[in-house]
Enzyme design. Sequence first.
Site, short mmCIF file in Angstrom:
data_model
loop_
_atom_site.label_atom_id
_atom_site.label_comp_id
_atom_site.label_asym_id
_atom_site.label_seq_id
_atom_site.Cartn_x
_atom_site.Cartn_y
_atom_site.Cartn_z
N HIS A 227 -3.94 9.04 -10.00
CA HIS A 227 -5.22 8.63 -10.31
C HIS A 227 -5.38 7.55 -11.59
CE1 HIS A 227 -6.27 11.64 -7.23
NE2 HIS A 227 -6.83 10.86 -6.83
N LYS B 125 -4.68 4.22 -10.84
CA LYS B 125 -5.86 3.37 -10.33
C LYS B 125 -6.76 3.04 -11.31
CE LYS B 125 -4.43 3.47 -5.80
NZ LYS B 125 -4.03 2.38 -4.96
N THR C 269 -9.20 4.22 -5.08
CA THR C 269 -9.77 5.72 -4.77
C THR C 269 -11.05 6.11 -5.48
OG1 THR C 269 -9.01 7.96 -4.72
CG2 THR C 269 -7.66 6.50 -6.03
#
Length: 406
Positions: free
Chosen positions: A190, A193, A145
């Site tokens: 996040h 990721k 992302t």
Amino acid sequence: MKIAILGGDGFVGWPTSLHLSSLGHEIHIVDNLSRRWIDTELGVQSLTPMDSIQERCRIWREVTGRRLSFHFLDIAKEYDRFKAWLEEHRPDAVIHFAEQRAAPYSMKSDRHKVYTVNNNVNATHNVLAALVETGIDAHLVHLGTMGVYGYSTIGAAIPEGYLPVGIETLGGETVQQEILYPTRPGSVYHMTKSLDQILFQFYAQNDGLRITDLHQGIVWGTHTEQTRLHPQLVNRFDYDGDYGTVLNRFLIQAAIGYPLTVHGTGGQTRAFIHIQDSVRCIELALGDAPKQGERVRIFNQMTETHRVRDLANLVARLTGAEVAFLPNPRKEAEENDLIVQNDQFLALGLDPIRLQDGLLAEVVDVAKKFAHRIDRSRVPAVSAWTKDIAARVDRDPERKALRPAS
Ligand SMILES: NC(=O)c1ccc[n+]([C@@H]2O[C@H](COP(=O)([O-])OP(=O)(O)OC[C@H]3O[C@@H](n4cnc5c(N)ncnc54)[C@H](O)[C@@H]3O)[C@@H](O)[C@H]2O)c1
């Protein structure tokens, strides 16, 4: 190609499976259906009525004559089964969507943080370790992302993965290096990721795995060419406060006469991509695999950026909806710019769908059509990033006014 699609029952995985199947690839969906269980946990459902994955695969076969195989497997928890599966099926490419993908869900409680880290980091590491152990030289394409970079404003474009830096040696010379562009995750999701990126770097360097990491923007829209072929092939559409992404939430809010809820000043700038472009990008990335020994190939998979309040105003203009400004449950900058390089996909032939062009059709074809399935009480975003923010958000009079009477 024989392609394993991990997480192929999800919002991006399903239309990707159909798109690649329609191009003639042999598709194997591997999914533990955890996303459907999370719907049950949260007491929400996709706006669009979704059939079981087995039924979806059956309809695809009936409509197109093409076969999709489904394998029920948890890649984070069932390492040995997954390795055996890989050994048996020996795919040419593995597309990895199989992670918990909602930032608000990852911040709901300590339990949700633990689940998100365990699921996402183990899933990714299991895929990498199993590819090495089985000796399968499949191209691994992962969905990452844009959010890993955080949203600070530095006035420079975010490059596609790597940043050239000069470092001063002890002798006073400057040596050049290329490093992964620094991450600044804004949620536990996040963060996972960001950790994925390091795992990829290690396995590409140590074992010569061929890896592409797609740093995707927020996906909007519902339909692709293939999901339109039959009502039972429809894609999922999340609108709830945890899984609904900003633009899709504005669309359903407009459809049911609910104010468009903007957090803070709405000055946050985000990157977007239409679901049809997302599946096309994955096709393009598959056709451009790195060679063994090459560094991880990183693409910024987004087509445009917008400020959240501008998006709300755009939807309000198109639909006559009102805009409501609420306290922000996230810990983030009130205002930020976002400049992103995305030259690689454009060079490979991506011709983006612009938000302005597709928006109204989404409101009419999807949001209005299924408005009767919306539970208004699930629309507000309630997961707060810290306990202090939770208390402040809870006291807000405007938010209280939007809450349905219980
Ligand atoms: N949707 C977006 O706007 C967006 C934006 C940027 C990046 N991404 C990334 O794209 C990927 C797919 O996103 P999505 O919106 O389709 O999410 P999704 O939640 O709809 O789909 C994920 C799928 O993976 C499955 N899954 C999760 N953990 C698994 C496990 N341990 N074993 C097997 N299957 C598992 C789920 O059941 C689900 O079907 C995610 O990794 C996400 O981080 C999505």
